[in-house]
Design a protein around this motif. Structure first.
Motif, PDB file in Angstrom:
ATOM      1  N   GLN A  11     -60.775 -17.404  -6.038  1.00 38.36           N
ATOM      2  CA  GLN A  11     -59.446 -17.691  -5.495  1.00 38.36           C
ATOM      3  C   GLN A  11     -59.456 -17.506  -3.978  1.00 38.36           C
ATOM      4  OE1 GLN A  11     -56.906 -19.122  -7.054  1.00 38.36           O
ATOM      5  NE2 GLN A  11     -56.021 -19.234  -5.014  1.00 38.36           N
ATOM      6  N   ALA A  12     -60.108 -16.418  -3.547  1.00 37.98           N
ATOM      7  CA  ALA A  12     -60.168 -16.138  -2.104  1.00 37.98           C
ATOM      8  C   ALA A  12     -60.865 -17.285  -1.373  1.00 37.98           C
ATOM      9  CB  ALA A  12     -60.894 -14.825  -1.852  1.00 37.98           C
ATOM     10  N   ASP A  15     -58.525 -20.114  -1.097  1.00 40.04           N
ATOM     11  CA  ASP A  15     -57.504 -19.813  -0.079  1.00 40.04           C
ATOM     12  C   ASP A  15     -58.058 -20.005   1.329  1.00 40.04           C
ATOM     13  OD1 ASP A  15     -55.700 -19.261  -2.047  1.00 40.04           O
ATOM     14  OD2 ASP A  15     -55.767 -17.075  -1.826  1.00 40.04           O
ATOM     15  N   ALA A  19     -56.664 -22.578   4.080  1.00 34.46           N
ATOM     16  CA  ALA A  19     -56.209 -22.150   5.413  1.00 34.46           C
ATOM     17  C   ALA A  19     -56.972 -22.910   6.505  1.00 34.46           C
ATOM     18  CB  ALA A  19     -56.383 -20.645   5.573  1.00 34.46           C
ATOM     19  N   HIS A 224     -58.973 -11.755   5.329  1.00 35.30           N
ATOM     20  CA  HIS A 224     -58.259 -12.315   4.175  1.00 35.30           C
ATOM     21  C   HIS A 224     -56.746 -12.220   4.381  1.00 35.30           C
ATOM     22  CE1 HIS A 224     -61.497 -13.620   1.623  1.00 35.30           C
ATOM     23  NE2 HIS A 224     -62.144 -12.479   1.809  1.00 35.30           N
ATOM     24  N   VAL A 227     -55.804 -15.162   6.425  1.00 34.60           N
ATOM     25  CA  VAL A 227     -55.744 -16.354   5.562  1.00 34.60           C
ATOM     26  C   VAL A 227     -54.365 -16.445   4.906  1.00 34.60           C
ATOM     27  CG1 VAL A 227     -56.598 -17.294   3.358  1.00 34.60           C
ATOM     28  CG2 VAL A 227     -58.222 -16.532   5.108  1.00 34.60           C
ATOM     29  N   LYS A 228     -53.919 -15.326   4.331  1.00 32.15           N
ATOM     30  CA  LYS A 228     -52.605 -15.314   3.654  1.00 32.15           C
ATOM     31  C   LYS A 228     -51.477 -15.632   4.630  1.00 32.15           C
ATOM     32  CE  LYS A 228     -53.653 -12.312  -0.261  1.00 32.15           C
ATOM     33  NZ  LYS A 228     -55.003 -11.759   0.030  1.00 32.15           N
ATOM     34  N   LEU A 231     -51.452 -19.366   5.409  1.00 26.72           N
ATOM     35  CA  LEU A 231     -50.918 -20.144   4.279  1.00 26.72           C
ATOM     36  C   LEU A 231     -49.411 -19.929   4.132  1.00 26.72           C
ATOM     37  CD1 LEU A 231     -53.770 -19.665   1.655  1.00 26.72           C
ATOM     38  CD2 LEU A 231     -53.304 -21.686   3.062  1.00 26.72           C
TER      39      LEU A 231
END
Length: 239
Positions: A11-12, A15, A19, A224, A227-228, A231
């Motif tokens: 999933q990472a 993601d 991104a 990470h 990234v979030k 997004l």
């Protein structure tokens, strides 16, 4: 069949890729196209053709054997085919020594041995004595004057960070940043999350090296988090 639980690592990766696509489209909307390469002879040629002309020793094929498994660079080209931005990154696997010890060995070889009046100190950035593992150095970032101040520095730099995350999943990603830029908050905006008001310590620095650099870095989980954030903001603001 039981319920398949998605692997958080997969999933990472998805993601991070998503991104990167967000950043790419922001950069392309500004009329720039991107090219990624691991050819550092070409990087040298590209850098020498810019107004800045400064190729960092870290990314020079004269000093290092740089290839696709451990290094890459990204250029941004405008609609006239001119290079308006470059950046590079490389990974070191520091299992047996800290980043500070690595600097000590490497900087001495590059700067001190050929230049006897240069003196390398021992009081490097505090955190560098504790940083070990897979460590990415991001540097040689340059934007042509006419594209500065247009909000492109952030997505371009973040692109380099996320490509590094995707390729190497490093423990740390770091840069050395002029005190002035760090104090203005540029580091925070691009995604660095930790700041140490000293980088490598020079008693007498080589002529072209700024002795006031800060060590700026992010851990894997900081990246990470970036990234979030990318997004989330792109979902809130699809434009």
């Amino acid at each position: 069949m039981g319920l398949m639980i998605p692997d958080p690592d997969d999933q990472a990766t998805l993601d991070v890729s998503a991104a990167i696509a967000v950043l790419q489209s922001r950069i392309e909307k500004a009329g720039l196209s991107l090219k990624e390469s691991a050819d550092f002879a070409l990087f040298e040629k590209t850098v020498r053709s810019t107004e800045d002309k400064y190729l960092m020793e870290d990314f020079s094929p004269r000093f290092f054997d740089l290839h696709g498994t451990t290094a890459f660079w990204v250029g941004a080209v405008n609609s006239h085919g001119n290079v308006v931005s470059v950046q590079a990154a490389k990974v070191e696997d520091l299992k047996d020594r800290s980043l500070a010890e690595h600097w000590h060995q490497q900087q001495r070889r590059i700067f001190v041995d050929p230049n006897p009046q240069v003196r390398f100190g021992t009081e490097h950035a505090h955190d560098a004595y504790f940083m070990r593992g897979r460590i990415v150095y991001h540097g040689n970032l340059w934007l042509r004057r006419d594209i500065r101040g247009q909000g492109l520095a952030e997505p371009l730099t973040q692109l380099g960070f996320l490509l590094s995350l995707l390729k190497w999943s490093p423990d740390y990603l770091y840069g050395l940043m002029a005190a002035k830029s760090a104090e203005k908050g540029f580091g925070i905006r691009v995604g660095y999350r930790r700041f140490v008001p000293r980088g490598t310590h020079w008693e007498i620095a080589p002529g072209h090296i700024r002795p006031d650099d800060w060590l700026v870095y992010a851990t894997r989980s900081d990246l990470h988090g970036l990234v979030k954030l990318i997004l989330r903001t792109s979902a809130e603001d699809p434009e």
